[in-house]
Write an enzyme that holds these catalytic residues in place. Structure first.
Site, PDB file in Angstrom:
ATOM      1  N   GLY A   1     -20.191   0.158 -60.621  1.00  0.00           N
ATOM      2  CA  GLY A   1     -20.593  -0.838 -59.617  1.00  0.00           C
ATOM      3  C   GLY A   1     -22.004  -0.600 -59.123  1.00  0.00           C
ATOM      4  O   GLY A   1     -22.276  -0.668 -57.922  1.00  0.00           O
TER       5      GLY A   1
ATOM      6  N   SER B   1     -24.662  -2.443 -59.748  1.00  0.00           N
ATOM      7  CA  SER B   1     -25.528  -3.633 -59.799  1.00  0.00           C
ATOM      8  C   SER B   1     -26.011  -4.092 -58.433  1.00  0.00           C
ATOM      9  O   SER B   1     -27.068  -4.721 -58.319  1.00  0.00           O
ATOM     10  CB  SER B   1     -24.779  -4.790 -60.493  1.00  0.00           C
ATOM     11  OG  SER B   1     -23.515  -4.991 -59.893  1.00  0.00           O
ATOM     12  N   ARG B   2     -25.230  -3.805 -57.399  1.00  0.00           N
ATOM     13  CA  ARG B   2     -25.553  -4.354 -56.076  1.00  0.00           C
ATOM     14  C   ARG B   2     -25.219  -3.332 -54.997  1.00  0.00           C
ATOM     15  O   ARG B   2     -24.572  -2.323 -55.269  1.00  0.00           O
ATOM     16  CB  ARG B   2     -24.721  -5.612 -55.804  1.00  0.00           C
ATOM     17  CG  ARG B   2     -24.952  -6.726 -56.775  1.00  0.00           C
ATOM     18  CD  ARG B   2     -24.187  -7.985 -56.395  1.00  0.00           C
ATOM     19  NE  ARG B   2     -22.770  -7.885 -56.679  1.00  0.00           N
ATOM     20  CZ  ARG B   2     -21.807  -7.829 -55.760  1.00  0.00           C
ATOM     21  NH1 ARG B   2     -22.102  -7.861 -54.475  1.00  0.00           N
ATOM     22  NH2 ARG B   2     -20.528  -7.747 -56.102  1.00  0.00           N
TER      23      ARG B   2
ATOM     24  N   ASP C   1     -15.615  -3.834 -66.997  1.00  0.00           N
ATOM     25  CA  ASP C   1     -14.733  -4.068 -65.852  1.00  0.00           C
ATOM     26  C   ASP C   1     -13.860  -2.828 -65.726  1.00  0.00           C
ATOM     27  O   ASP C   1     -12.898  -2.644 -66.486  1.00  0.00           O
ATOM     28  CB  ASP C   1     -13.881  -5.321 -66.121  1.00  0.00           C
ATOM     29  CG  ASP C   1     -12.889  -5.589 -64.994  1.00  0.00           C
ATOM     30  OD1 ASP C   1     -12.728  -4.709 -64.122  1.00  0.00           O
ATOM     31  OD2 ASP C   1     -12.280  -6.673 -64.994  1.00  0.00           O
TER      32      ASP C   1
ATOM     33  N   SER D   1     -13.403   4.821 -47.803  1.00  0.00           N
ATOM     34  CA  SER D   1     -13.828   3.974 -46.677  1.00  0.00           C
ATOM     35  C   SER D   1     -13.239   4.536 -45.398  1.00  0.00           C
ATOM     36  O   SER D   1     -12.184   5.197 -45.416  1.00  0.00           O
ATOM     37  CB  SER D   1     -13.306   2.547 -46.881  1.00  0.00           C
ATOM     38  OG  SER D   1     -13.378   1.817 -45.670  1.00  0.00           O
TER      39      SER D   1
ATOM     40  N   TYR E   1      -6.547  -3.109 -49.002  1.00  0.00           N
ATOM     41  CA  TYR E   1      -7.813  -2.362 -49.131  1.00  0.00           C
ATOM     42  C   TYR E   1      -7.637  -0.948 -48.558  1.00  0.00           C
ATOM     43  O   TYR E   1      -8.020   0.053 -49.189  1.00  0.00           O
ATOM     44  CB  TYR E   1      -8.923  -3.113 -48.387  1.00  0.00           C
ATOM     45  CG  TYR E   1     -10.288  -2.473 -48.463  1.00  0.00           C
ATOM     46  CD1 TYR E   1     -11.118  -2.663 -49.571  1.00  0.00           C
ATOM     47  CD2 TYR E   1     -10.776  -1.671 -47.426  1.00  0.00           C
ATOM     48  CE1 TYR E   1     -12.380  -2.080 -49.644  1.00  0.00           C
ATOM     49  CE2 TYR E   1     -12.031  -1.087 -47.485  1.00  0.00           C
ATOM     50  CZ  TYR E   1     -12.834  -1.295 -48.596  1.00  0.00           C
ATOM     51  OH  TYR E   1     -14.084  -0.714 -48.650  1.00  0.00           O
TER      52      TYR E   1
ATOM     53  N   ALA F   1      -5.620   1.301 -50.870  1.00  0.00           N
ATOM     54  CA  ALA F   1      -6.380   1.761 -52.034  1.00  0.00           C
ATOM     55  C   ALA F   1      -7.351   2.869 -51.630  1.00  0.00           C
ATOM     56  O   ALA F   1      -7.479   3.891 -52.326  1.00  0.00           O
ATOM     57  CB  ALA F   1      -7.140   0.587 -52.663  1.00  0.00           C
ATOM     58  N   LYS F   2      -8.027   2.674 -50.501  1.00  0.00           N
ATOM     59  CA  LYS F   2      -9.024   3.659 -50.080  1.00  0.00           C
ATOM     60  C   LYS F   2      -8.377   4.962 -49.591  1.00  0.00           C
ATOM     61  O   LYS F   2      -8.947   6.043 -49.748  1.00  0.00           O
ATOM     62  CB  LYS F   2      -9.935   3.053 -49.002  1.00  0.00           C
ATOM     63  CG  LYS F   2     -10.823   1.909 -49.519  1.00  0.00           C
ATOM     64  CD  LYS F   2     -11.736   2.380 -50.641  1.00  0.00           C
ATOM     65  CE  LYS F   2     -12.750   1.335 -51.062  1.00  0.00           C
ATOM     66  NZ  LYS F   2     -13.602   1.789 -52.163  1.00  0.00           N
TER      67      LYS F   2
ATOM     68  N   ILE G   1     -21.430  -0.700 -43.703  1.00  0.00           N
ATOM     69  CA  ILE G   1     -22.750  -0.567 -44.322  1.00  0.00           C
ATOM     70  C   ILE G   1     -23.253  -1.963 -44.653  1.00  0.00           C
ATOM     71  O   ILE G   1     -22.488  -2.836 -45.090  1.00  0.00           O
ATOM     72  CB  ILE G   1     -22.656   0.281 -45.623  1.00  0.00           C
ATOM     73  CG1 ILE G   1     -21.984   1.658 -45.350  1.00  0.00           C
ATOM     74  CG2 ILE G   1     -24.040   0.469 -46.247  1.00  0.00           C
ATOM     75  CD1 ILE G   1     -22.722   2.583 -44.416  1.00  0.00           C
TER      76      ILE G   1
HETATM   77  P1  NAP Z   1     -20.867  -4.898 -52.902  1.00  0.00           P
HETATM   78  O1  NAP Z   1     -22.231  -5.085 -52.405  1.00  0.00           O
HETATM   79  O2  NAP Z   1     -19.902  -6.026 -52.865  1.00  0.00           O
HETATM   80  O3  NAP Z   1     -20.946  -4.308 -54.398  1.00  0.00           O
HETATM   81  C1  NAP Z   1     -19.767  -4.035 -55.094  1.00  0.00           C
HETATM   82  C2  NAP Z   1     -20.132  -3.455 -56.434  1.00  0.00           C
HETATM   83  O4  NAP Z   1     -18.918  -3.110 -57.118  1.00  0.00           O
HETATM   84  C3  NAP Z   1     -20.891  -4.436 -57.318  1.00  0.00           C
HETATM   85  O5  NAP Z   1     -21.919  -3.742 -57.982  1.00  0.00           O
HETATM   86  C4  NAP Z   1     -19.821  -4.898 -58.311  1.00  0.00           C
HETATM   87  O6  NAP Z   1     -20.348  -5.188 -59.592  1.00  0.00           O
HETATM   88  C5  NAP Z   1     -18.976  -3.657 -58.422  1.00  0.00           C
HETATM   89  N1  NAP Z   1     -17.628  -3.916 -58.930  1.00  0.00           N
HETATM   90  C6  NAP Z   1     -16.573  -4.482 -58.298  1.00  0.00           C
HETATM   91  N2  NAP Z   1     -15.522  -4.545 -59.106  1.00  0.00           N
HETATM   92  C7  NAP Z   1     -15.916  -3.994 -60.299  1.00  0.00           C
HETATM   93  C8  NAP Z   1     -15.265  -3.761 -61.535  1.00  0.00           C
HETATM   94  N3  NAP Z   1     -13.996  -4.108 -61.719  1.00  0.00           N
HETATM   95  N4  NAP Z   1     -15.974  -3.181 -62.535  1.00  0.00           N
HETATM   96  C9  NAP Z   1     -17.251  -2.801 -62.350  1.00  0.00           C
HETATM   97  N5  NAP Z   1     -17.932  -3.006 -61.209  1.00  0.00           N
HETATM   98  C10 NAP Z   1     -17.248  -3.606 -60.184  1.00  0.00           C
HETATM   99  O7  NAP Z   1     -20.121  -3.742 -52.103  1.00  0.00           O
HETATM  100  P2  NAP Z   1     -20.688  -2.382 -51.476  1.00  0.00           P
HETATM  101  O8  NAP Z   1     -20.685  -2.552 -50.015  1.00  0.00           O
HETATM  102  O9  NAP Z   1     -21.903  -1.938 -52.158  1.00  0.00           O
HETATM  103  O10 NAP Z   1     -19.449  -1.409 -51.814  1.00  0.00           O
HETATM  104  C11 NAP Z   1     -19.566  -0.319 -52.712  1.00  0.00           C
HETATM  105  C12 NAP Z   1     -18.376   0.605 -52.459  1.00  0.00           C
HETATM  106  O11 NAP Z   1     -18.432   1.084 -51.123  1.00  0.00           O
HETATM  107  C13 NAP Z   1     -17.026  -0.078 -52.619  1.00  0.00           C
HETATM  108  O12 NAP Z   1     -16.098   0.806 -53.201  1.00  0.00           O
HETATM  109  C14 NAP Z   1     -16.629  -0.359 -51.182  1.00  0.00           C
HETATM  110  O13 NAP Z   1     -15.243  -0.490 -51.015  1.00  0.00           O
HETATM  111  C15 NAP Z   1     -17.193   0.848 -50.498  1.00  0.00           C
HETATM  112  N6  NAP Z   1     -17.405   0.688 -49.055  1.00  0.00           N
HETATM  113  C16 NAP Z   1     -18.291  -0.237 -48.601  1.00  0.00           C
HETATM  114  C17 NAP Z   1     -18.459  -0.364 -47.214  1.00  0.00           C
HETATM  115  C18 NAP Z   1     -19.413  -1.360 -46.621  1.00  0.00           C
HETATM  116  O14 NAP Z   1     -19.379  -1.533 -45.392  1.00  0.00           O
HETATM  117  N7  NAP Z   1     -20.264  -2.021 -47.395  1.00  0.00           N
HETATM  118  C19 NAP Z   1     -17.737   0.447 -46.354  1.00  0.00           C
HETATM  119  C20 NAP Z   1     -16.847   1.373 -46.868  1.00  0.00           C
HETATM  120  C21 NAP Z   1     -16.693   1.499 -48.225  1.00  0.00           C
HETATM  121  P3  NAP Z   1     -20.501  -6.679 -60.194  1.00  0.00           P
HETATM  122  O15 NAP Z   1     -21.022  -7.555 -59.107  1.00  0.00           O
HETATM  123  O16 NAP Z   1     -21.451  -6.483 -61.334  1.00  0.00           O
HETATM  124  O17 NAP Z   1     -19.119  -7.082 -60.659  1.00  0.00           O
END
Ligand code: NAP
Length: 251
Positions: free
Chosen positions: A18, A20-21, A69, A148, A161, A164-165, A194
């Site tokens: 993951g 990419s973003r 994926d 998380s 969610y 899973a976490k 975040i």
């Molecule tokens: P995000 O901006 O939505 O990015 C999610 C990333 O996960 C994207 O790069 C997406 O890739 C990738 N992804 C999702 N499903 C996938 C799959 N099946 N195979 C490969 N790539 C996959 O989210 P984020 O905030 O950066 O979150 C990153 C991690 O931090 C996650 O595990 C999230 O649960 C955790 N987290 C985030 C927060 C927060 O507040 N942001 C807080 C606690 C934990 P594509 O778009 O290319 O599919």
């Protein structure tokens, strides 16, 4: 870069799922700039993945991008095999890929539940199981899982969610015990809120209310997570830990 080569860290091969973003993209940029060899995994956001690659290329830094994926066992295996065929080893696996969904518990369908568990928990199992075979053989390695705050405290409207976490936390601790004798460390990071697309559904009012509950009075940025990842990689004695990065929201 020259300094990094002297530190010999260019030889470390790191997979970021993951990447990419959001948080994953920042982890990729931070580690690639440090001189590590980074494989950026993406699934749907090919353009974003290419943008990260191009941004780094402008600095003279190369990263590989690989579509998989990771919620599907075969594709997770393909990702790990790609890294092994190209670089012959994996030093660090960062299980960052994840999705979120907000729903009343009674409205969560079987499909919602399975989709959440597959993307956020089974993906960690699939990638890790494949990568650690090489790590055990090499008698060294590091797994970092992104959990998380909700995996620790539980979140209303996010039972699937949170489940899973929380699973990632049990996975991290159990695997750290099992793989410690093979010199493989396993840690997790539990971010609070975040600033990424994952939280784009929160209104400004909702974000302001959340900030009032956080001692540091702000939501987090992706670089705080990336800096912690960099530190865990540089460290050599931390394992089985869940590091909370949440501005003091939950202690
Ligand atoms: P995000 O901006 O939505 O990015 C999610 C990333 O996960 C994207 O790069 C997406 O890739 C990738 N992804 C999702 N499903 C996938 C799959 N099946 N195979 C490969 N790539 C996959 O989210 P984020 O905030 O950066 O979150 C990153 C991690 O931090 C996650 O595990 C999230 O649960 C955790 N987290 C985030 C927060 C927060 O507040 N942001 C807080 C606690 C934990 P594509 O778009 O290319 O599919």
């Amino acid at each position: 870069m020259v300094e990094n080569q002297e530190k010999n860290i260019v030889n470390k091969v790191i997979i970021v799922t993951g990447g990419s973003r959001g948080i994953g993209a920042e982890i990729v940029k931070t580690l690639a700039k440090e001189g590590y060899t980074v494989i950026l995994n993406y699934n749907k956001s090919e353009e974003c993945a290419k943008n990260v690659k191009n941004e780094l290329a402008q600095l003279g830094i190369t990263v590989d991008i690989f579509k998989a994926d990771v919620s599907k066992p075969d594709e997770a295996i393909n990702l790990v095999q790609y890294a092994l065929e190209k670089y012959k080893k994996i030093d660090v696996l960062i299980n960052n890929a994840g999705i979120s969904q907000s729903k009343l518990f009674t409205e969560i369908t079987n499909e919602d539940w399975n989709y959440m568990i597959n993307n956020n928990l089974n993906s960690v199992f699939y990638c890790t199981r494949e990568a650690v075979k090489n790590m055990i053989h090499n008698k060294q390695g590091l797994i970092i899982n992104i959990s998380s705050i909700w995996g620790i405290t539980g979140a209303s409207l996010e039972v699937h969610y949170s489940t899973a976490k929380a699973g990632i936390i049990g996975f991290t601790k159990a695997l750290a015990k099992e793989l410690g004798p093979s010199n493989i460390r396993v840690n997790a990071i539990a971010p609070g809120i975040i600033n990424t697309n994952m939280n784009k559904e929160y209104s400004v009012d909702e974000i302001n209310k959340i900030k009032e509950e956080i001692p540091l009075e702000r939501i987090g940025n992706v670089d705080s997570i990336a800096k912690c990842i960099k530190w865990i990689i540089e460290d050599d004695y931390t394992t089985g830990e869940v590091i909370s990065i949440n501005g003091g929201w939950h202690m």
